[in-house]
Scaffold this motif. Structure first.
Motif, PDB file in Angstrom:
ATOM      1  N   TYR A  50       0.822  -1.209   0.000  1.00 42.08           N
ATOM      2  CA  TYR A  50       0.000   0.000   0.000  1.00 42.08           C
ATOM      3  C   TYR A  50       0.859   1.263   0.000  1.00 42.08           C
ATOM      4  O   TYR A  50       0.489   2.273  -0.597  1.00 42.08           O
ATOM      5  CB  TYR A  50      -0.964  -0.020   1.190  1.00 42.08           C
ATOM      6  N   LEU A  51       1.993   1.209   0.670  1.00 36.72           N
ATOM      7  CA  LEU A  51       2.874   2.375   0.659  1.00 36.72           C
ATOM      8  C   LEU A  51       3.447   2.618  -0.726  1.00 36.72           C
ATOM      9  O   LEU A  51       3.407   3.736  -1.247  1.00 36.72           O
ATOM     10  CB  LEU A  51       4.009   2.193   1.662  1.00 36.72           C
ATOM     11  N   ILE A  52       3.986   1.575  -1.337  1.00 36.87           N
ATOM     12  CA  ILE A  52       4.640   1.746  -2.631  1.00 36.87           C
ATOM     13  C   ILE A  52       3.646   2.167  -3.698  1.00 36.87           C
ATOM     14  O   ILE A  52       3.965   2.942  -4.602  1.00 36.87           O
ATOM     15  CB  ILE A  52       5.363   0.440  -3.026  1.00 36.87           C
ATOM     16  N   GLU A  53       2.412   1.696  -3.585  1.00 39.31           N
ATOM     17  CA  GLU A  53       1.404   2.081  -4.570  1.00 39.31           C
ATOM     18  C   GLU A  53       1.035   3.557  -4.473  1.00 39.31           C
ATOM     19  O   GLU A  53       0.588   4.143  -5.452  1.00 39.31           O
ATOM     20  CB  GLU A  53       0.132   1.243  -4.376  1.00 39.31           C
ATOM     21  N   ASN A  54       1.214   4.161  -3.285  1.00 37.93           N
ATOM     22  CA  ASN A  54       0.622   5.471  -3.061  1.00 37.93           C
ATOM     23  C   ASN A  54       1.591   6.594  -2.736  1.00 37.93           C
ATOM     24  O   ASN A  54       1.308   7.744  -3.051  1.00 37.93           O
ATOM     25  CB  ASN A  54      -0.416   5.376  -1.928  1.00 37.93           C
ATOM     26  N   LYS A  71       5.621  20.035  17.105  1.00 40.76           N
ATOM     27  CA  LYS A  71       6.172  19.172  16.067  1.00 40.76           C
ATOM     28  C   LYS A  71       5.055  18.764  15.122  1.00 40.76           C
ATOM     29  O   LYS A  71       3.947  18.447  15.553  1.00 40.76           O
ATOM     30  CB  LYS A  71       6.823  17.930  16.678  1.00 40.76           C
ATOM     31  N   TYR A  72       5.383  18.773  13.833  1.00 40.92           N
ATOM     32  CA  TYR A  72       4.368  18.395  12.851  1.00 40.92           C
ATOM     33  C   TYR A  72       5.046  17.843  11.606  1.00 40.92           C
ATOM     34  O   TYR A  72       6.242  18.037  11.371  1.00 40.92           O
ATOM     35  CB  TYR A  72       3.497  19.602  12.478  1.00 40.92           C
ATOM     36  N   LYS A  73       4.241  17.136  10.794  1.00 40.77           N
ATOM     37  CA  LYS A  73       4.707  16.596   9.528  1.00 40.77           C
ATOM     38  C   LYS A  73       3.600  16.755   8.495  1.00 40.77           C
ATOM     39  O   LYS A  73       2.414  16.784   8.838  1.00 40.77           O
ATOM     40  CB  LYS A  73       5.069  15.108   9.647  1.00 40.77           C
ATOM     41  N   TYR A  74       4.026  16.839   7.224  1.00 41.82           N
ATOM     42  CA  TYR A  74       3.066  16.757   6.128  1.00 41.82           C
ATOM     43  C   TYR A  74       3.740  16.023   4.981  1.00 41.82           C
ATOM     44  O   TYR A  74       4.978  15.897   4.939  1.00 41.82           O
ATOM     45  CB  TYR A  74       2.570  18.146   5.699  1.00 41.82           C
ATOM     46  N   LEU A  75       2.942  15.539   4.064  1.00 41.13           N
ATOM     47  CA  LEU A  75       3.475  14.705   3.001  1.00 41.13           C
ATOM     48  C   LEU A  75       4.413  15.507   2.106  1.00 41.13           C
ATOM     49  O   LEU A  75       4.060  16.591   1.641  1.00 41.13           O
ATOM     50  CB  LEU A  75       2.323  14.120   2.171  1.00 41.13           C
ATOM     51  N   GLY A  76       5.599  14.967   1.884  1.00 37.21           N
ATOM     52  CA  GLY A  76       6.578  15.639   1.054  1.00 37.21           C
ATOM     53  C   GLY A  76       7.450  16.633   1.787  1.00 37.21           C
ATOM     54  O   GLY A  76       8.281  17.300   1.190  1.00 37.21           O
ATOM     55  N   GLN A  77       7.283  16.718   3.099  1.00 41.59           N
ATOM     56  CA  GLN A  77       8.029  17.690   3.901  1.00 41.59           C
ATOM     57  C   GLN A  77       9.533  17.462   3.803  1.00 41.59           C
ATOM     58  O   GLN A  77       9.968  16.314   3.895  1.00 41.59           O
ATOM     59  CB  GLN A  77       7.585  17.577   5.362  1.00 41.59           C
ATOM     60  N   GLN A  89       0.712   6.078   8.457  1.00 38.63           N
ATOM     61  CA  GLN A  89      -0.480   6.707   9.030  1.00 38.63           C
ATOM     62  C   GLN A  89      -1.262   7.486   7.971  1.00 38.63           C
ATOM     63  O   GLN A  89      -2.490   7.539   8.011  1.00 38.63           O
ATOM     64  CB  GLN A  89      -0.073   7.638  10.173  1.00 38.63           C
ATOM     65  N   VAL A  90      -0.549   8.101   7.042  1.00 38.84           N
ATOM     66  CA  VAL A  90      -1.212   8.806   5.945  1.00 38.84           C
ATOM     67  C   VAL A  90      -2.064   7.828   5.133  1.00 38.84           C
ATOM     68  O   VAL A  90      -3.226   8.096   4.812  1.00 38.84           O
ATOM     69  CB  VAL A  90      -0.191   9.501   5.024  1.00 38.84           C
ATOM     70  N   VAL A  91      -1.466   6.690   4.796  1.00 38.50           N
ATOM     71  CA  VAL A  91      -2.179   5.706   3.980  1.00 38.50           C
ATOM     72  C   VAL A  91      -3.388   5.164   4.737  1.00 38.50           C
ATOM     73  O   VAL A  91      -4.475   4.997   4.165  1.00 38.50           O
ATOM     74  CB  VAL A  91      -1.228   4.575   3.548  1.00 38.50           C
ATOM     75  N   GLN A  92      -3.237   4.884   6.041  1.00 36.59           N
ATOM     76  CA  GLN A  92      -4.384   4.417   6.812  1.00 36.59           C
ATOM     77  C   GLN A  92      -5.483   5.470   6.837  1.00 36.59           C
ATOM     78  O   GLN A  92      -6.667   5.155   6.654  1.00 36.59           O
ATOM     79  CB  GLN A  92      -3.976   4.070   8.246  1.00 36.59           C
ATOM     80  N   ALA A  93      -5.102   6.727   7.071  1.00 34.58           N
ATOM     81  CA  ALA A  93      -6.094   7.797   7.111  1.00 34.58           C
ATOM     82  C   ALA A  93      -6.827   7.925   5.778  1.00 34.58           C
ATOM     83  O   ALA A  93      -8.053   8.085   5.732  1.00 34.58           O
ATOM     84  CB  ALA A  93      -5.422   9.121   7.479  1.00 34.58           C
ATOM     85  N   GLU A  94      -6.065   7.850   4.679  1.00 31.33           N
ATOM     86  CA  GLU A  94      -6.687   7.940   3.355  1.00 31.33           C
ATOM     87  C   GLU A  94      -7.636   6.778   3.104  1.00 31.33           C
ATOM     88  O   GLU A  94      -8.747   6.949   2.590  1.00 31.33           O
ATOM     89  CB  GLU A  94      -5.600   7.968   2.269  1.00 31.33           C
ATOM     90  N   ALA A  95      -7.208   5.576   3.469  1.00 37.83           N
ATOM     91  CA  ALA A  95      -8.044   4.402   3.236  1.00 37.83           C
ATOM     92  C   ALA A  95      -9.344   4.489   4.026  1.00 37.83           C
ATOM     93  O   ALA A  95     -10.430   4.212   3.499  1.00 37.83           O
ATOM     94  CB  ALA A  95      -7.280   3.132   3.605  1.00 37.83           C
ATOM     95  N   MET A  96      -9.246   4.891   5.287  1.00 37.65           N
ATOM     96  CA  MET A  96     -10.446   5.022   6.115  1.00 37.65           C
ATOM     97  C   MET A  96     -11.363   6.120   5.587  1.00 37.65           C
ATOM     98  O   MET A  96     -12.578   5.973   5.538  1.00 37.65           O
ATOM     99  CB  MET A  96     -10.048   5.323   7.565  1.00 37.65           C
ATOM    100  N   MET A  97     -10.755   7.240   5.184  1.00 33.30           N
ATOM    101  CA  MET A  97     -11.555   8.350   4.670  1.00 33.30           C
ATOM    102  C   MET A  97     -12.305   7.939   3.409  1.00 33.30           C
ATOM    103  O   MET A  97     -13.505   8.194   3.267  1.00 33.30           O
ATOM    104  CB  MET A  97     -10.654   9.550   4.395  1.00 33.30           C
ATOM    105  N   TYR A  98     -11.602   7.278   2.478  1.00 37.40           N
ATOM    106  CA  TYR A  98     -12.244   6.853   1.238  1.00 37.40           C
ATOM    107  C   TYR A  98     -13.444   5.949   1.523  1.00 37.40           C
ATOM    108  O   TYR A  98     -14.521   6.097   0.949  1.00 37.40           O
ATOM    109  CB  TYR A  98     -11.243   6.122   0.339  1.00 37.40           C
ATOM    110  N   GLY A  99     -13.241   4.978   2.417  1.00 34.83           N
ATOM    111  CA  GLY A  99     -14.316   4.051   2.726  1.00 34.83           C
ATOM    112  C   GLY A  99     -15.499   4.743   3.363  1.00 34.83           C
ATOM    113  O   GLY A  99     -16.646   4.589   2.924  1.00 34.83           O
ATOM    114  N   TYR A 100     -15.233   5.509   4.396  1.00 38.59           N
ATOM    115  CA  TYR A 100     -16.320   6.170   5.116  1.00 38.59           C
ATOM    116  C   TYR A 100     -17.050   7.180   4.243  1.00 38.59           C
ATOM    117  O   TYR A 100     -18.274   7.314   4.307  1.00 38.59           O
ATOM    118  CB  TYR A 100     -15.779   6.857   6.379  1.00 38.59           C
TER     119      TYR A 100
END
Length: 808
Positions: free
Chosen positions: A538-542, A802-808, A557-568
């Motif tokens: 799932y990581l490599i795909e996304n 402390k924070y992170k975002y994708l591509g940081q 955690q990003v991938v889990q959040a995205e997967a849950m969001m898409y489903g819900y």
């Protein structure tokens, strides 16, 4: 006549290895309730099994028997009184001896026991209470060997677990360790009385217009003569609403009936107040009160609506006549060492459910019938409970002694729990019908003779379709019973047109092997089969991969959040399509140890990004925007020429409202808009359903070739009520550097920071680090240019943000 007195036996215990006969090996027990792992830890005979590889070094505990002992003084006893030794829970094979005489033998962890010890305690002075706990693991294996004809098919743990009425997850699961506890896992005490209230429960009838409720209260009395009277009182917020007295009948039960005009109803949170009345009962001898008991109750109706529709047959919940989309999560025991879970910890978990806008939690069948404080917290906060019986992932045997133990277990626990308004359904098991299907076990739905079921290779059907529904019908007749989860009128469990189903396609299934980064302890704390390959897939795909551990954790955690969001997001949209989807309970809310799992909140009550992503989708008003899925792997990364997209609003509000909808098309690289935004003014948003704004419109990528996000906002009363963003997929093809993110502190004190967040270019999944003692109001946020968002951080106390975002 004397008032009931309770004498706690929580202190003064010692324990030892059950095979050690030396007599000098007793160790102290800090307090009861406890189990042997806690007591070994306290005596420095065991390293914490939650740390490192210590679970492996704890295996010896699983294979032993243990003895607990208490020397106590006989309590003061008035003439005519009886003395009862009460155990609320013994884990699991327990032989109880008082002054050397066996007074109780138990083999079911889920039962309470009451033993009349009046004669045994005739002598004043000291008495010795001793309990031998036999090894559940070895006993289970012996029981399995005694029934070789039974097909011991199962998922997870030693199949022998099914022969023993013990929390099944103790045998290990694909998210938890193997820790075979033993001990006095719930309270123990002596009770001295002449008469007592053994049980207090009620039945509620509510008129269709909710203008009147009939509350019938039942008081079961132990040790009372027929001349005794029971007084029942119903109170609301400390004010007496009704009171009545009744004579205790020959059967030992008194009944009173209250008529309540304009009752305050119990509602799930978000739909109204979870109002609780207090029902109390007292027994008196003249002016002397002998015993008093009280329970919090709720006035409400709860239905599971199963009606033919265009999709097949519906399956959704209706509370007080209102259809409820049951967004929520599944609950496993919050600790492998159960006495560690305090009422305060249960309260915090329930508060997190409400913060996450979860209207329902499912008590999973491989754990325990939870502590009263769990259900009380759900009652008070308005969280509906889906309650499984304790059977999970197996083909359970049904020899007569086991069936009788299961019946007593069901009677005890339904009696204990039936007054809780939060419990809206009882369910026979978790995935046992899937085990039946996958192993080709016999199941003829048309055969309605229960005696025939016992003769098949799937005898557990008798438990789920005869024994348990009979108990629920007798003791909690107004609560819906469902044979299993998933289950639907005897059809295959994956049938989406009937009943409930378990959606595993996004994790289970064929996975190509791929080597993920080496981290032995982390892998050890992930009990899921093939987790390394599945996570990596799932990581490599996304997303773009990294060798930095902290970033690796973040992107999982990003991938889990995205997967849950898409489903819900999708399932909630289907709520408006004739209730096609009645809700979704994600796996899982919590963990039983510090491990890597599907949990959206970790063992230490720290929310993960998926927690916030799901909470946003479950807002009373939620906007959704989504392009159709485009499978890059099939097209070998060739870009699509066109794409359909849809825009909608999901509402759980019970009235229609109006709002403004805005859809922007923003270039990922620069943050500029690639085409003119679309705006809809005065949109009438359907109550408790879905309002479609766009259905399958087309984006032409030959015209709008730049990778761009679709950013949707819903405005109600001049405020942003909801946001959603659809990103070009997969993320790994996007350049997310140089975002121009700006986080300003609007307000700052020792304990609170108020943050204003803005950006030049779109930011994906801004996550603020969760640490002990820190509370975050929002996280896992997508930030768009021109759309400031706000968050508060409590508890930093001088620590850096402390924070992170994708591509940081």
């Amino acid at each position: 006549m004397s008032r009931l007195n309770q004498h706690s036996l929580s202190n003064g215990w010692s324990f030892k290895d059950g095979q050690d006969e030396s007599g000098n090996s007793w160790m102290s027990v800090p307090a009861i309730p406890s189990v042997v792992h806690q007591d070994l830890l306290a005596n420095k005979k065991l390293k914490d099994p939650f740390i490192g590889f210590n679970e492996l070094n704890s295996k010896w505990v699983n294979e032993k028997s243990w003895t607990y002992r208490n020397v106590f003084q006989k309590p003061e006893v008035a003439p005519g009184s009886i003395i009862v030794l009460a155990f609320d829970g013994l884990d699991t094979f327990a032989k109880v001896k008082l002054d050397g005489n066996i007074i109780l033998e138990s083999n079911n962890m889920f039962l309470a026991h009451r033993v009349d010890v009046t004669k045994a305690l005739e002598a004043d002075g000291e008495h010795i209470l001793e309990i031998d706990f036999d090894c559940a693991m070895l006993r289970a294996q012996e029981l399995r060997d005694q029934d070789p004809k039974h097909k011991w098919a199962s998922f997870n743990g030693d199949p022998a677990r099914m022969s023993v009425r013990k929390a099944q997850y103790h045998w290990g699961w694909d998210w938890g360790p193997t820790l075979m506890t033993a001990g006095i896992w719930r309270d123990v005490r002596l009770e001295v009385y002449t008469t007592r209230i053994a049980d207090l429960w009620m039945e509620v009838q509510l008129t269709g217009d909710h203008q009147e409720a009939t509350v019938s209260a039942f008081v079961e009395v132990d040790g009372a003569a027929g001349s005794h009277k029971a007084k029942c009182t119903l109170s609301l917020r400390g004010r007496e609403v009704a009171s009545e007295q009744s004579t205790v009948g020959e059967g030992g039960t008194a009944k009173v009936t209250f008529k309540i005009k304009n009752p305050s109803l119990w509602w799930p949170h978000g739909y109204g107040d979870p109002t609780l009345y207090e029902l109390s009962a007292s027994l008196a001898d003249g002016h002397k009160e002998l015993h008093h008991a009280s329970k919090k109750i709720g006035i409400r109706t709860a239905e599971v609506v199963q009606q033919p529709d265009k999709h097949g047959k519906s399956f959704f919940f209706r509370i007080n006549g209102v259809d409820i989309f049951c967004g929520g999560s599944c609950w496993i025991p919050a600790d492998s060492i159960l006495p560690n879970i305090t009422p305060e910890r249960y309260q915090k978990w329930a508060e997190l459910m409400v913060t996450g806008r979860q209207v329902m939690t499912r008590v999973w069948g491989g754990g325990i019938y939870e502590d009263d404080s769990f259900y009380s917290a759900c009652d008070e906060l308005g969280v509906m409970v889906w309650q499984d019986f304790m059977f999970a992932c197996g083909n359970y045997p049904t020899w007569p002694e086991l069936l009788e133990s299961i019946r007593r277990e069901a009677v005890y626990n339904v009696s204990r729990l039936r007054h809780h308004p939060s419990i809206v359904i009882y369910v026979g098991n978790n995935e046992d019908y899937q085990v039946q299907e996958q192993n080709g076990l016999t199941y003829n739905f048309e055969d309605k003779n229960p005696e025939n079921w016992l003769k098949t290779d799937f005898p557990a059907r008798y438990i789920y379709e005869k024994l348990l529904p009979e108990v629920v019908k007798e003791l909690a007749p107004d609560t819906f019973y469902h044979p299993g989860s998933p289950w639907g009128d005897g059809k295959i469990t994956s049938d989406p047109t009937v009943g409930d189903l378990h959606q595993w396609n996004v994790w289970h299934g064929k996975q190509e092997k791929y080597q993920v980064y080496e981290s032995h302890i982390i892998d050890f704390h992930n009990k899921a089969d093939g987790h390394e390959r599945r996570i990596a897939t799932y990581l490599i795909e996304n997303v773009r991969m990294t060798t930095d551990l902290e970033t690796y954790i973040y992107i999982t955690q990003v991938v889990q959040a995205e997967a849950m969001m898409y489903g819900y997001r999708s399932w909630r949209r289907q709520w408006g399509d004739d209730r096609r989807c009645g809700g979704s309970l994600l796996w899982q809310m919590n963990d039983c140890w510090p491990g890597i799992s599907w949990a959206i909140v970790d063992y230490y009550l720290r929310p993960k990004p998926a927690f916030y992503a799901v909470a946003r989708v479950l807002k009373p008003l939620a906007i959704g925007v989504q392009r159709e899925h485009y499978d890059w792997s099939v097209t070998h990364a060739e870009s699509p020429k066109t794409s359909k997209y849809s825009l909608w609003i999901a509402s759980s509000l019970l009235k229609e409202v109006s709002g403004k909808v805005e859809l922007r098309f923003i270039y990922v690289q620069t943050g500029l808009e690639v085409r003119e935004q679309r705006v809809w003014n005065d949109v009438r948003i359907q109550a408790n359903g879905t309002t479609d704004i766009i259905v399958d419109d087309i984006i032409d990528y030959t015209v709008y070739s730049e990778p761009h996000v679709l950013a949707a906002r819903l405005w109600v009363d001049n405020e942003v009520a909801a946001r959603d963003v659809d990103w070009p997929q997969p993320f790994k093809y996007l350049d997310l550097s140089e975002r121009g993110l700006n986080i300003q502190r609007d307000f700052e004190s020792d304990d609170l920071q108020s943050l204003r967040v803005s950006t030049r270019a779109p930011v994906k999944c801004l996550v603020f680090e969760e640490r002990d003692g820190i509370k975050v109001s929002d996280s896992a946020m997508d930030i768009m240019p021109g759309d400031e968002q706000f968050a508060t951080i409590m508890g930093l106390k001088g620590d850096s943000l402390k924070y992170k975002y994708l591509g940081q």
